[in-house]
Write an enzyme that holds these catalytic residues in place. Structure first.
Site, mmCIF file in Angstrom:
data_model
loop_
_atom_site.group_PDB
_atom_site.id
_atom_site.type_symbol
_atom_site.label_atom_id
_atom_site.label_comp_id
_atom_site.label_asym_id
_atom_site.label_seq_id
_atom_site.Cartn_x
_atom_site.Cartn_y
_atom_site.Cartn_z
ATOM 1 N N TYR A 42 0.844 -1.196 0.000
ATOM 2 C CA TYR A 42 0.000 0.000 0.000
ATOM 3 C C TYR A 42 0.877 1.242 0.000
ATOM 4 O O TYR A 42 1.807 1.340 0.794
ATOM 5 C CB TYR A 42 -0.913 0.015 1.242
ATOM 6 C CG TYR A 42 -2.365 -0.080 0.834
ATOM 7 C CD1 TYR A 42 -2.934 0.917 0.048
ATOM 8 C CD2 TYR A 42 -3.149 -1.169 1.201
ATOM 9 C CE1 TYR A 42 -4.253 0.826 -0.360
ATOM 10 C CE2 TYR A 42 -4.466 -1.268 0.794
ATOM 11 C CZ TYR A 42 -5.014 -0.265 -0.001
ATOM 12 O OH TYR A 42 -6.306 -0.364 -0.406
ATOM 13 N N GLU A 68 -0.503 4.746 -0.524
ATOM 14 C CA GLU A 68 -1.317 5.970 -0.697
ATOM 15 C C GLU A 68 -0.452 7.196 -0.451
ATOM 16 O O GLU A 68 0.335 7.238 0.494
ATOM 17 C CB GLU A 68 -2.489 5.956 0.282
ATOM 18 C CG GLU A 68 -3.627 5.101 -0.222
ATOM 19 C CD GLU A 68 -4.821 5.087 0.720
ATOM 20 O OE1 GLU A 68 -4.704 5.593 1.854
ATOM 21 O OE2 GLU A 68 -5.862 4.565 0.310
ATOM 22 N N ASP A 77 -5.939 13.879 -25.007
ATOM 23 C CA ASP A 77 -5.998 12.475 -24.588
ATOM 24 C C ASP A 77 -5.270 11.692 -25.681
ATOM 25 O O ASP A 77 -5.838 11.384 -26.725
ATOM 26 C CB ASP A 77 -7.465 12.044 -24.470
ATOM 27 C CG ASP A 77 -7.613 10.586 -24.067
ATOM 28 O OD1 ASP A 77 -6.622 9.835 -24.165
ATOM 29 O OD2 ASP A 77 -8.728 10.179 -23.678
ATOM 30 N N THR A 92 -3.391 6.394 -21.770
ATOM 31 C CA THR A 92 -3.242 5.061 -21.221
ATOM 32 C C THR A 92 -1.821 4.623 -21.583
ATOM 33 O O THR A 92 -1.137 5.292 -22.357
ATOM 34 C CB THR A 92 -4.254 4.063 -21.823
ATOM 35 O OG1 THR A 92 -4.205 4.165 -23.243
ATOM 36 C CG2 THR A 92 -5.654 4.324 -21.333
ATOM 37 N N LYS A 146 -1.523 0.898 -25.121
ATOM 38 C CA LYS A 146 -1.924 0.808 -26.533
ATOM 39 C C LYS A 146 -0.648 0.862 -27.377
ATOM 40 O O LYS A 146 0.180 -0.031 -27.265
ATOM 41 C CB LYS A 146 -2.931 1.917 -26.848
ATOM 42 C CG LYS A 146 -4.222 1.756 -26.030
ATOM 43 C CD LYS A 146 -5.273 2.767 -26.393
ATOM 44 C CE LYS A 146 -6.590 2.480 -25.711
ATOM 45 N NZ LYS A 146 -6.814 3.250 -24.492
ATOM 46 N N ARG A 175 -1.280 -2.257 -18.568
ATOM 47 C CA ARG A 175 -2.482 -1.412 -18.478
ATOM 48 C C ARG A 175 -2.225 -0.342 -17.427
ATOM 49 O O ARG A 175 -1.621 -0.600 -16.390
ATOM 50 C CB ARG A 175 -3.695 -2.246 -18.061
ATOM 51 C CG ARG A 175 -3.921 -3.444 -18.945
ATOM 52 C CD ARG A 175 -5.299 -4.003 -18.735
ATOM 53 N NE ARG A 175 -6.234 -3.179 -19.466
ATOM 54 C CZ ARG A 175 -6.465 -3.292 -20.780
ATOM 55 N NH1 ARG A 175 -5.832 -4.192 -21.490
ATOM 56 N NH2 ARG A 175 -7.330 -2.519 -21.380
HETATM 57 N N1 DSN Z 1 -11.485 0.904 -25.223
HETATM 58 C C1 DSN Z 1 -10.447 1.729 -25.788
HETATM 59 C C2 DSN Z 1 -10.361 1.569 -27.263
HETATM 60 O O1 DSN Z 1 -10.567 0.468 -27.697
HETATM 61 O O2 DSN Z 1 -10.093 2.504 -27.988
HETATM 62 C C3 DSN Z 1 -10.632 3.114 -25.394
HETATM 63 O O3 DSN Z 1 -10.856 3.172 -24.033
#
Ligand code: DSN
Length: 400
Positions: A46, A48, A196, A222, A225, A231
């Protein structure tokens, strides 16, 4: 693993992933090092708070891991710690976006975002998401002729609607985003510009898409990707008052507001195994081989889109500049639906997702298009010639 049931399921999923062609635009395959870091004792801890200011003891090593992730994230995107900083604790993209709105948009204030059906994201103000229930979306769409962004039209909307925050960055937009023009859109309303960059983060890191940092006040992403990490999410924010303004006496910087919004404003303990794995991925993304990877992603995406086009398929906006594109498989009723296309492809071991196309007349539950992305298959070493073969396979499967 003693739990044979779970062990079997994990094996099955690993086998499934290996056996399919993965064209999901938001997925990728992490390295063994990233996987190793995810499965470590850091998950037990933990933490925090932030480095040097935790609410629990025993965080000496954890602090070093989080500091390293922060240092590597700033370095990867060429940012000076004097003008920018980054919060690496968001659990994923949606909480990252929520933390920004909570920090910078008053309750009930306006968020200007692209509508979901044109390539935006649920968290950009859609009515079914917190972003559209706690705040009000000022929606924008693509240009009906070009199926690309019409920056002048957006400026007019911003001037009239005066949103508090304008979002650039999308989930299904195949064209380069002009961040300078998006800055002008935000300035027309005196709004913050949030980028974003979840989908294109790896392309920005690899030099294959212009960087948003010169123009944005806040950048969320994120990490799993095109960036090819575990993730997770990150929020980069300026260490000033935003949109070129100096801090007034006692005013908190954008970054300080974001820090408070993530913790204690929203999240509890950060997932330190994710952050450790992120640190690994950020180092990988700074290697010369990653630049080569990002270049190949774009080449592959273009080759696949072009061959499908040659075979007669309509690609929205006429093609792609990045890792993703949309195929209008319905084509005004002459073809098949997006759902049927996705199902047929899955049966043949090719994984895509059904997707709305701009100005889709069909429902999002069975839309006109499919979304195709090249990042995951490029990680597996695919080149343009493989994309051409793949396009021909897809064409055969989808023909009515
Ligand atoms: N679910 C993601 C995507 O496939 O683009 C975006 O959050």
């Amino acid at each position: 693993m003693k739990d044979t049931k779970v062990a079997n399921l994990l094996k099955k999923e690993a086998k499934r992933q290996k056996s399919v062609v993965n064209l999901i635009a938001s997925e990728n395959y992490v390295s063994k090092d990233v996987l190793d870091a995810l499965g470590t004792e850091t998950t037990n801890k933990y933490a925090e708070g932030y480095s040097g200011a935790r609410y629990y003891g025993g965080n000496e090593v954890i602090d070093q891991i989080e500091d390293l992730a922060i240092e590597r994230a700033l370095k990867l995107f060429g940012l000076s710690p004097k003008t920018w900083s980054v919060n690496v604790q968001p659990l994923s993209g949606s909480p990252a976006n929520l933390a920004v709105y909570q920090a910078l948009v008053p309750k009930g204030g306006k968020i200007m975002g692209m509508v979901l059906s044109h390539g935006g994201h649920l968290t950009h103000g859609h009515a079914v998401s917190f972003s559209g229930t706690f705040w009000k979306q000022v929606p924008y769409t693509l240009d009906p002729k070009t199926e690309a962004i019409d920056y002048e039209a957006l400026k007019k909307i911003a001037k009239k609607e005066k949103p508090h925050l304008v979002i650039a960055g999308y989930s299904a937009y195949p064209r380069v985003i002009n961040f300078k023009k998006m800055r002008e859109v935000a300035d027309a309303a005196g709004a913050y510009l949030m980028v974003d960059m979840a989908h294109i983060a790896g392309l920005v890191a690899g030099g294959e898409h212009p960087s948003p940092f010169r123009y944005a006040d806040v950048v969320t992403t994120t990490t799993h990707k095109t960036l090819r990490g575990p993730r997770g999410g990150m929020i980069f924010a300026r260490r000033d008052a935003g949109h070129g303004n100096k801090l007034k006496d006692g005013e908190a910087t954008l970054f300080d507001k974001i820090q408070k919004s993530v913790f204690p404003g929203m999240q509890g303990g950060p997932h330190m195994n994710q952050i450790a794995a992120l640190a690994v991925a950020l180092k990988e993304a700074s290697a010369a081989s990653f630049k080569k990877y990002a270049k190949q992603v774009v080449k592959n995406s273009k080759a696949l889109a072009q061959e499908l086009k040659n075979l007669g398929w309509r690609i929205t906006s006429g093609g792609t500049d990045n890792h993703v594109f949309l195929v209008d498989v319905w084509n005004g009723g002459k073809g098949i639906t997006g759902k049927e296309a996705s199902n047929r492809l899955e049966k043949a071991g090719i994984i895509v997702n059904m997707n709305t196309i701009p100005f889709d007349k069909r429902s999002p539950f069975n839309p006109s298009g499919i979304r195709i992305g090249a990042a995951a298959e490029t990680t597996r070493g695919k080149k343009e010639k493989d994309m051409i073969t793949l396009a021909r396979r897809i064409d055969k499967i989808l023909r009515k």
